[in-house]
Scaffold this motif. Sequence first.
Motif, PDB file in Angstrom:
ATOM      1  N   TYR A  77       0.841  -1.201   0.000  1.00 17.98           N
ATOM      2  CA  TYR A  77       0.000   0.000   0.000  1.00 17.98           C
ATOM      3  C   TYR A  77       0.878   1.253   0.000  1.00 17.98           C
ATOM      4  CZ  TYR A  77      -4.315   2.584   0.920  1.00 17.98           C
ATOM      5  OH  TYR A  77      -5.412   3.407   0.821  1.00 17.98           O
ATOM      6  N   MET A  92      -6.006   8.224   0.215  1.00 20.50           N
ATOM      7  CA  MET A  92      -5.523   6.874   0.511  1.00 20.50           C
ATOM      8  C   MET A  92      -5.544   6.577   2.017  1.00 20.50           C
ATOM      9  SD  MET A  92      -2.445   5.985  -2.179  1.00 20.50           S
ATOM     10  CE  MET A  92      -2.313   4.317  -1.498  1.00 20.50           C
ATOM     11  N   GLY A  96      -7.640   3.540   3.444  1.00 16.56           N
ATOM     12  CA  GLY A  96      -7.093   2.535   4.343  1.00 16.56           C
ATOM     13  C   GLY A  96      -7.989   2.302   5.547  1.00 16.56           C
ATOM     14  N   MET A 164      -7.445  -3.077  -3.736  1.00 19.45           N
ATOM     15  CA  MET A 164      -6.303  -2.705  -4.574  1.00 19.45           C
ATOM     16  C   MET A 164      -6.671  -2.765  -6.051  1.00 19.45           C
ATOM     17  SD  MET A 164      -3.876  -1.797  -2.550  1.00 19.45           S
ATOM     18  CE  MET A 164      -2.398  -1.795  -3.562  1.00 19.45           C
ATOM     19  N   SER A 176      -1.191  -7.997  -4.946  1.00 24.62           N
ATOM     20  CA  SER A 176      -1.890  -8.314  -3.696  1.00 24.62           C
ATOM     21  C   SER A 176      -2.406  -9.751  -3.708  1.00 24.62           C
ATOM     22  CB  SER A 176      -3.035  -7.330  -3.448  1.00 24.62           C
ATOM     23  OG  SER A 176      -3.900  -7.251  -4.562  1.00 24.62           O
TER      24      SER A 176
END
Length: 238
Positions: A77, A92, A96, A164, A176
Amino acid sequence: MTKRITQILCWNLFGILLLSSQYYSYRDGFWFDIDSTIFHFFNHFLDGSHKTFLYLIAVTNHRIFDVISFVAMALLYYLYFRRENKDEKQKMIALGLMMLMMAVLIKQWGRFIPIAHESPTLYFEPFESINRISKLTHFGTKDASGDSFPGDHGMMLMIFAAFMWRYFGLKAFIQSAIIVIVFSAPRIIAGAHWFTDVYVGSLAITSIVLSWFLLTPASDYLVHCLLRLIPKRFFKTS
């Protein structure tokens, strides 16, 4: 909009078919044959004659190793985070937080699925001699579960992969997905989970729930809501 609805319905149909097939064959039939074959294949190598492999699986099934899987996701990430400008970095951070929220909610939703069974170690132990890494290594490791369906650990990894894919594209999804495979494998190899706990149960639940969230404006809306709620001081160093 019609295309998105079609995609959502396809993901839901996919998830429902997976769960239905698991429900009718987790004790006998197609999925049980696959689960049993995978369990016995790996259990054979946990007999103590392959010490390095035995202790590798023991270590990777310790609770502390779960932290390493989280670190792996965080590092991936961060690779995408560091490339973005200030505004995108703020999004972001909110994204998250949203992933963590969805992971908790989906985990709770998964408890309502009417499928419950013990892990393969507990299922086969009364009928045959099997290798338990906790007994062979005397190491505090997970090799059994009274209710292993769905695979919670695998589900968390899959939720990350889905986000993702949605926000960073196919390359990020492939990266991922590798994390999903690598960090879900030890549970399956040790017999703490059936193969289908992860690649049927976790995958089906993630597909059904997240399709309604990631393929609609809901996820973007929640990101913007979180951006308004998070104190601005958290963004000063972004």
